[in-house]
Write a protein that holds these residues in place. Structure first.
Motif, PDB file in Angstrom:
ATOM      1  N   ASP A 578       0.806  -1.222   0.000  1.00 52.54           N
ATOM      2  CA  ASP A 578       0.000   0.000   0.000  1.00 52.54           C
ATOM      3  C   ASP A 578       0.840   1.274   0.000  1.00 52.54           C
ATOM      4  N   SER A 579       1.917   1.284   0.786  1.00 51.25           N
ATOM      5  CA  SER A 579       2.746   2.489   0.843  1.00 51.25           C
ATOM      6  C   SER A 579       4.142   2.136   1.319  1.00 51.25           C
ATOM      7  N   VAL A 580       5.080   3.003   0.981  1.00 54.80           N
ATOM      8  CA  VAL A 580       6.473   2.865   1.418  1.00 54.80           C
ATOM      9  C   VAL A 580       6.941   4.232   1.913  1.00 54.80           C
ATOM     10  N   LYS A 581       7.436   4.263   3.138  1.00 54.95           N
ATOM     11  CA  LYS A 581       7.988   5.491   3.717  1.00 54.95           C
ATOM     12  C   LYS A 581       9.468   5.275   3.993  1.00 54.95           C
ATOM     13  N   TYR A 582      10.254   6.306   3.664  1.00 53.91           N
ATOM     14  CA  TYR A 582      11.710   6.217   3.824  1.00 53.91           C
ATOM     15  C   TYR A 582      12.138   7.050   5.028  1.00 53.91           C
ATOM     16  N   TYR A 583      12.967   6.462   5.902  1.00 49.96           N
ATOM     17  CA  TYR A 583      13.473   7.147   7.087  1.00 49.96           C
ATOM     18  C   TYR A 583      14.991   7.000   7.138  1.00 49.96           C
ATOM     19  N   ARG A 584      15.634   8.006   7.767  1.00 48.71           N
ATOM     20  CA  ARG A 584      17.060   7.896   8.069  1.00 48.71           C
ATOM     21  C   ARG A 584      17.282   8.292   9.521  1.00 48.71           C
ATOM     22  N   MET A 585      18.333   7.752  10.106  1.00 48.51           N
ATOM     23  CA  MET A 585      18.623   8.002  11.506  1.00 48.51           C
ATOM     24  C   MET A 585      19.331   9.346  11.675  1.00 48.51           C
ATOM     25  N   ASP A 586      18.935  10.119  12.684  1.00 47.94           N
ATOM     26  CA  ASP A 586      19.641  11.353  13.039  1.00 47.94           C
ATOM     27  C   ASP A 586      20.873  10.966  13.854  1.00 47.94           C
ATOM     28  N   THR A 587      22.041  11.034  13.221  1.00 49.04           N
ATOM     29  CA  THR A 587      23.269  10.571  13.883  1.00 49.04           C
ATOM     30  C   THR A 587      23.846  11.600  14.845  1.00 49.04           C
ATOM     31  N   ARG A 588      23.376  12.821  14.804  1.00 53.93           N
ATOM     32  CA  ARG A 588      23.889  13.939  15.598  1.00 53.93           C
ATOM     33  C   ARG A 588      25.269  14.406  15.144  1.00 53.93           C
ATOM     34  N   ASN A 589      25.748  13.822  14.049  1.00 51.98           N
ATOM     35  CA  ASN A 589      27.046  14.233  13.486  1.00 51.98           C
ATOM     36  C   ASN A 589      26.803  15.446  12.599  1.00 51.98           C
TER      37      ASN A 589
END
Length: 778
Positions: A578-589
């Motif tokens: 039905d759907s695809v959501k893309y996420y990335r981690m906040d590395t704090r770098n």
């Protein structure tokens, strides 16, 4: 039948009730499809254990036969007498016995003809009309006498296709009863009357081919799970039969060739010396040897001798006996060795019209089938297996009737060849299901047809990797699964009540077993469990519960959800991405995150107006008047500062090795939402295509649906950027809508062509078959 047995049987037989709905939480989105079958299955007992194996007190009856039969080739009549020794191995005292009179199905007043619906079509065949009008032939069993071993007449009652014999005294457990029946019947033309046994006339030479099946009164099954199986034979639901030993004498015209269940014990008296020598040679031959040659068959077709011969056969531990007789048969044979080193005689009998196909393929197909089935089930136990070309398809112990005739010029189509290949494998395979693993076909057609069709698929694919199997591959059942619910019935439906018999009882169960083997259980676990079932129930009478329980017991795989959905229900598979959501981690770098934040901010400020203003050369005020640039006009809020770098370094130094690995990894996180639109749960098989062009396939158990049977989401961590997602890339779950299986959506075009219409003469075919075309070009 006691009340509990009746209740249990009704669970299996009611066609309008899907057992998949026997659930305790119908209004919820969970707690339904993955509940255990519970009361749907009969309780385990001393006869049938909860593991699916026969219980410690399992029993079954035995019926031994001595039969003498005489074939009248002038009148197409069969006269016979039989002595039956019936052994009561049950714990019950019996006051009567039930026998099957299947030939009564052909009587002019047979009830089965009256309750079949019919319609007038624009084109009606002579057989269609005869079915409506009926016939005035004297068909059906004629019982001359029924007597006990002392010659005393026994009282009997015939109810359509069943005959009840009253016992002179109660037959107690472990006792035997011997009785004799004298009978005759007029053999029917199976091409006009229909049915499995009968004769076929060849007008061009005036000879008959007799395929004799269901030809003698046969004992019905008395079992622990239902008592007497005396449901009437109406032509569809096949046979529940009792194992026993047979001695059969068949008297025919001397120029006929006869073969049948078991082994012939007097070849020296019925074969010529040359034929007997060839039979001896076939015992060790690696290629089929013609026992009766084509030239001998053609010679026999010219005459009609007045002398007669008697062929004697014997067979042990079989549930039935069938035979073939004709003067127009070629007969070939060769030895084959099956799993375990056992030698079996693979044999074929066929007329001249089938010679181009059967001489090349039939006996080798018999041998191949025995080997493949023996590998996947049990070692074939009988000494012989026979394929007879009779322009039909039907099975009996050690002998089966198949089709596969060439054109008059000896050519044939590829469809005819492939059809012959499939039907020979299928009918020979029936030796295993149900001739040995002896399920009740009158109740559960799928237990023999479905299981056998599955094994047929295995054998076809081991015959030729590119063989076009029509039943077994999951995508081949999709059109059936797409049908409206009111046109479907569960696999677990009684044979007589099924509308779409082939898809329901052959294809769907075969497909289900293949899905278990390839997708849900895996080959190793499935093959072990399936062989366990075959071994446990060889020469016994299994029920569906015995199969279901054994498959789980021998594999440690919980399959109740699968039996519930695939066998007791009519829901299709339709799982949608039905759907695809893309996420990335906040590395704090800050070196990474500031660049990301800058890109996000730039995208937020972008618009079609801003783009077109730049492209049209607008002089922006802040660029032409530098006085407008204050602190914020010059400040880069996304620049990396020393303090931010120091803060990150301090944070990173305090991390564990595991936490540092997470920070250092370049992961892409995709939250994918799926919906179960069809209703039938299945594993998720996901093919990931990455931006660099590489691919990966991963599988998630169907249990992902257990807490929400309609909608689920799952987050996947990938080390590479994903370009697209595709569900079920190898079409192994029978998903009925492949368009919603992909992200982004993929649309496969259909084709059409432009042509100039050609009007053919009435009744003509559009061209030659490929073999004829090739010959014409040479």
């Amino acid at each position: 039948m006691n009340k509990r047995s009746c209740f249990i049987a009704s669970l299996f037989l009611l066609p309008g009730i899907s057992m998949a709905q026997n659930i305790g939480n119908p209004g919820s989105n969970h707690g339904n499809k993955f509940e255990q079958l519970g009361t749907i299955l009969p309780d385990a007992n001393v006869y049938r254990s909860a593991s699916g194996a026969p219980g410690p007190k399992y029993w079954q009856q035995k019926a031994d036969y001595e039969i003498s039969a005489t074939l009248n080739d002038e009148k197409q009549r069969l006269d016979g007498s039989e002595t039956i020794t019936y052994t009561n191995n049950s714990p019950d005292a019996l006051t009567y016995l039930w026998l099957q009179l299947d030939e009564n199905e052909h009587k002019k007043d047979a009830e089965s003809a009256a309750f079949e619906t019919s319609k007038i079509q624009p084109k009606m065949s002579t057989r269609d009309l005869q079915t409506i009008i009926g016939h005035n032939l004297d068909l059906g069993n004629h019982i001359e006498s029924v007597k006990d071993a002392a010659g005393n007449s026994l009282k009997y009652t015939i109810n359509q296709t069943m005959m009840r014999i009253e016992l002179p005294k109660v037959l107690l457990p472990n006792q035997k009863f011997v009785f004799k029946i004298v009978w005759w019947y007029n053999i029917s033309d199976r091409n006009t009357i229909g049915g499995r046994g009968g004769y076929e006339l060849f007008p061009e030479d005036g000879n008959y081919l007799y395929t004799m099946a269901q030809w003698f009164p046969r004992m019905a099954v008395y079992s622990d799970f239902q008592g007497w199986q005396n449901k009437q034979f109406t032509g569809r639901g096949e046979f529940a039969l009792t194992f026993g030993d047979y001695k059969v004498s068949i008297n025919v015209p001397a120029d006929h060739v006869v073969n049948g269940t078991g082994l012939c014990s007097n070849y020296a008296q019925v074969l010529t010396s040359q034929q007997l020598t060839r039979w001896s040679q076939a015992q060790t031959a690696k290629e089929p040897v013609e026992i009766v040659t084509l030239a001998e068959a053609r010679q026999a077709m010219k005459g009609n001798v007045k002398t007669r011969k008697t062929w004697n056969f014997h067979a042990e531990n079989v549930r039935d006996f069938a035979w073939v007789s004709s003067r127009r048969l070629v007969w070939d044979a060769m030895a084959t060795v099956v799993d375990g080193g056992k030698k079996v005689m693979a044999q074929s009998l066929y007329g001249p019209e089938a010679y181009p196909l059967y001489r090349r393929y039939s006996t080798k197909l018999v041998a191949h089938t025995l080997k493949v089935y023996s590998k996947h089930t049990i070692t074939y136990p009988y000494p012989s297996a026979i394929s007879v070309e009779a322009n039909n398809g039907m099975e009996y112990p050690m002998i089966c009737f198949n089709y596969g005739r060439a054109e008059k010029d000896g050519t044939y189509t590829e469809a005819t060849k492939n059809g012959m290949t499939g039907v020979i494998i299928h009918e020979v395979g029936h030796n295993f299901f149900p001739m040995i693993v002896n399920s009740d076909e009158r109740q559960w057609t799928w237990m023999d047809e479905g299981l056998n069709t599955f094994c047929q698929f295995l054998a076809e694919q081991e015959w030729d990797n590119r063989f076009p199997s029509n039943r077994g591959p999951a995508h081949k059942i999709v059109d059936y699964m797409k049908l409206p619910k009111d046109e479907l019935e569960p696999i677990m439906t009684n044979s007589e009540n099924i509308v779409r018999f082939g898809p329901s009882q052959y294809a769907k169960p075969a497909t289900g077993l293949n899905i278990l083997r390839e997708t849900i259980m895996g080959r190793e676990l499935f093959d072990y469990a399936f062989k366990t079932y075959a071994g446990r129930w060889a020469f016994k009478h299994p029920t569906p519960a015995d199969l279901f329980r054994t498959m789980e017991d021998a594999s440690a795989v919980d399959l109740d959800w699968f039996w519930r959905g695939w066998f007791y229900g009519t829901d299709p598979v339709d799982i949608s991405v039905d759907s695809v959501k893309y996420y990335r981690m906040d590395t704090r770098n800050p070196n990474l995150e500031n660049a990301y934040d800058r890109a996000v901010a730039d995208r937020a400020l972008e618009s079609i107006s801003a783009k077109r203003n730049r492209e049209s050369g607008v002089d922006f005020a802040v660029n032409t008047d530098t006085a407008l640039l204050d602190f914020y006009g010059k400040y880069d809020k996304f620049a990396t500062t020393p303090s931010a770098t120091q803060a990150y370094q301090k944070l990173y130094a305090g991390l564990s090795a595991e936490e540092k690995a997470l920070y250092d990894a370049k992961n892409y996180f995709y939250e994918v939402s799926f919906s179960n639109r069809g209703g039938l749960a299945m594993p998720l098989i996901i093919e990931w295509t990455y931006a660099d062009g590489s691919r990966e396939v991963e599988k998630i158990s169907a249990y992902i649906w257990r807490k929400d049977e309609r909608h689920i989401s799952k987050v996947f961590a990938k080390t590479k950027e994903v370009k697209s997602i595709k569900l079920d890339p190898y079409r192994e779950t029978a998903d009925i809508d492949e368009i919603n299986n992909s992200w982004p959506r993929e649309y496969v075009p259909s084709r059409f062509e432009i042509f100039k219409q050609q009007v053919l003469p009435r009744g003509s075919a559009p061209g030659l078959n490929p073999m004829q075309q090739t010959r014409g070009n040479q």
